[in-house]
Design a protein around this motif. Sequence first.
Motif, mmCIF file in Angstrom:
data_model
loop_
_atom_site.group_PDB
_atom_site.id
_atom_site.type_symbol
_atom_site.label_atom_id
_atom_site.label_comp_id
_atom_site.label_asym_id
_atom_site.label_seq_id
_atom_site.Cartn_x
_atom_site.Cartn_y
_atom_site.Cartn_z
ATOM 1 N N PRO A 87 0.704 -1.396 -0.148
ATOM 2 C CA PRO A 87 0.157 -0.080 -0.021
ATOM 3 C C PRO A 87 0.925 1.291 0.118
ATOM 4 O O PRO A 87 2.139 1.145 0.367
ATOM 5 N N PRO A 88 0.334 2.357 -0.254
ATOM 6 C CA PRO A 88 0.889 3.550 -0.426
ATOM 7 C C PRO A 88 1.679 3.860 1.116
ATOM 8 O O PRO A 88 0.938 3.751 2.021
ATOM 9 N N GLY A 89 2.871 4.463 0.863
ATOM 10 C CA GLY A 89 3.612 4.917 2.236
ATOM 11 C C GLY A 89 4.312 3.720 2.776
ATOM 12 O O GLY A 89 4.754 3.903 3.899
ATOM 13 N N GLU A 90 4.030 2.341 2.637
ATOM 14 C CA GLU A 90 4.344 1.216 3.428
ATOM 15 C C GLU A 90 5.877 1.146 3.063
ATOM 16 O O GLU A 90 5.942 0.710 1.801
ATOM 17 N N GLU A 91 6.796 1.026 4.125
ATOM 18 C CA GLU A 91 8.187 0.757 3.619
ATOM 19 C C GLU A 91 8.663 -0.532 3.562
ATOM 20 O O GLU A 91 7.964 -1.310 4.538
ATOM 21 N N HIS A 92 9.074 -1.016 2.665
ATOM 22 C CA HIS A 92 9.482 -2.389 2.222
ATOM 23 C C HIS A 92 10.717 -2.607 1.451
ATOM 24 O O HIS A 92 11.512 -1.657 1.078
ATOM 25 N N TRP A 93 11.064 -3.524 1.063
ATOM 26 C CA TRP A 93 12.454 -4.095 0.201
ATOM 27 C C TRP A 93 11.673 -5.369 -0.430
ATOM 28 O O TRP A 93 10.857 -6.299 0.198
ATOM 29 N N HIS A 94 12.310 -5.601 -1.548
ATOM 30 C CA HIS A 94 12.506 -7.044 -2.364
ATOM 31 C C HIS A 94 13.502 -7.294 -3.146
ATOM 32 O O HIS A 94 14.473 -6.515 -3.541
ATOM 33 N N GLY A 95 13.630 -8.362 -3.460
ATOM 34 C CA GLY A 95 14.775 -8.908 -3.926
ATOM 35 C C GLY A 95 14.773 -10.721 -4.169
ATOM 36 O O GLY A 95 13.905 -11.114 -4.076
ATOM 37 N N ALA A 96 15.843 -11.174 -4.691
ATOM 38 C CA ALA A 96 16.140 -12.451 -5.091
ATOM 39 C C ALA A 96 16.476 -13.158 -3.957
ATOM 40 O O ALA A 96 17.286 -12.821 -2.982
ATOM 41 N N ALA A 97 15.956 -14.541 -3.975
ATOM 42 C CA ALA A 97 16.501 -15.558 -3.029
ATOM 43 C C ALA A 97 18.077 -15.821 -3.061
ATOM 44 O O ALA A 97 18.560 -15.548 -4.240
ATOM 45 N N PRO A 98 18.684 -16.389 -2.046
ATOM 46 C CA PRO A 98 20.127 -16.548 -2.280
ATOM 47 C C PRO A 98 20.503 -17.440 -3.296
ATOM 48 O O PRO A 98 21.776 -17.429 -3.716
ATOM 49 N N ASP A 99 19.774 -18.351 -3.745
ATOM 50 C CA ASP A 99 20.243 -19.160 -4.672
ATOM 51 C C ASP A 99 19.444 -19.345 -6.307
ATOM 52 O O ASP A 99 19.619 -20.300 -6.808
ATOM 53 N N SER A 100 18.805 -18.215 -6.440
ATOM 54 C CA SER A 100 18.302 -18.021 -7.942
ATOM 55 C C SER A 100 18.417 -16.724 -8.309
ATOM 56 O O SER A 100 18.174 -15.769 -7.484
ATOM 57 N N PHE A 101 18.203 -16.439 -9.453
ATOM 58 C CA PHE A 101 17.929 -15.086 -10.056
ATOM 59 C C PHE A 101 16.319 -14.999 -9.915
ATOM 60 O O PHE A 101 15.698 -15.841 -9.821
#
Length: 147
Positions: A87-101
């Motif tokens: 949702p708007p304004g919600e602080e977050h991050w996203h990325g890849a798992a350690p073993d795959s693209f």
Amino acid sequence: MEILQRQPTSKAPADWFTGDVWWDVVYAGQEPSRMRVNLVRFSPCARTDWHSHAMGQTLHIVSGVALIQSRGGRIIEARPGDTVHTPPGEEHWHGAAPDSFMEHLALWEGLGPDGGPETVWGDKVTDAEYQAPHAVHSATRDVNGES
């Protein structure tokens, strides 16, 4: 109707990401459209910094395993075909798992020419934060791990 000219693939800035990340701008709407769509490719362990979007963000996982966390929440795994909304304004991050693209489509809206920043970038996600226990996504559980 028009076919839009493809922009070249760009390396994501190290100021906003950890690890190797590349993106293709799929669509950057011109007024009155405020739609933004990027295809983003993360190498194993690569991730965004903590950030928030003024109008929220939707991620559609195309390939690999995504790790996604909202500030104060558990890390969740998302897999190809999963769509996750922040949702708007919600602080977050996203990325890849350690073993795959991992590849995802990132969809968000701008605020228009006088509306301020679309994205507010924060601190780097530490290795300890990235390596914290996480919940495996399943169709019977929500992102908080509740049935």
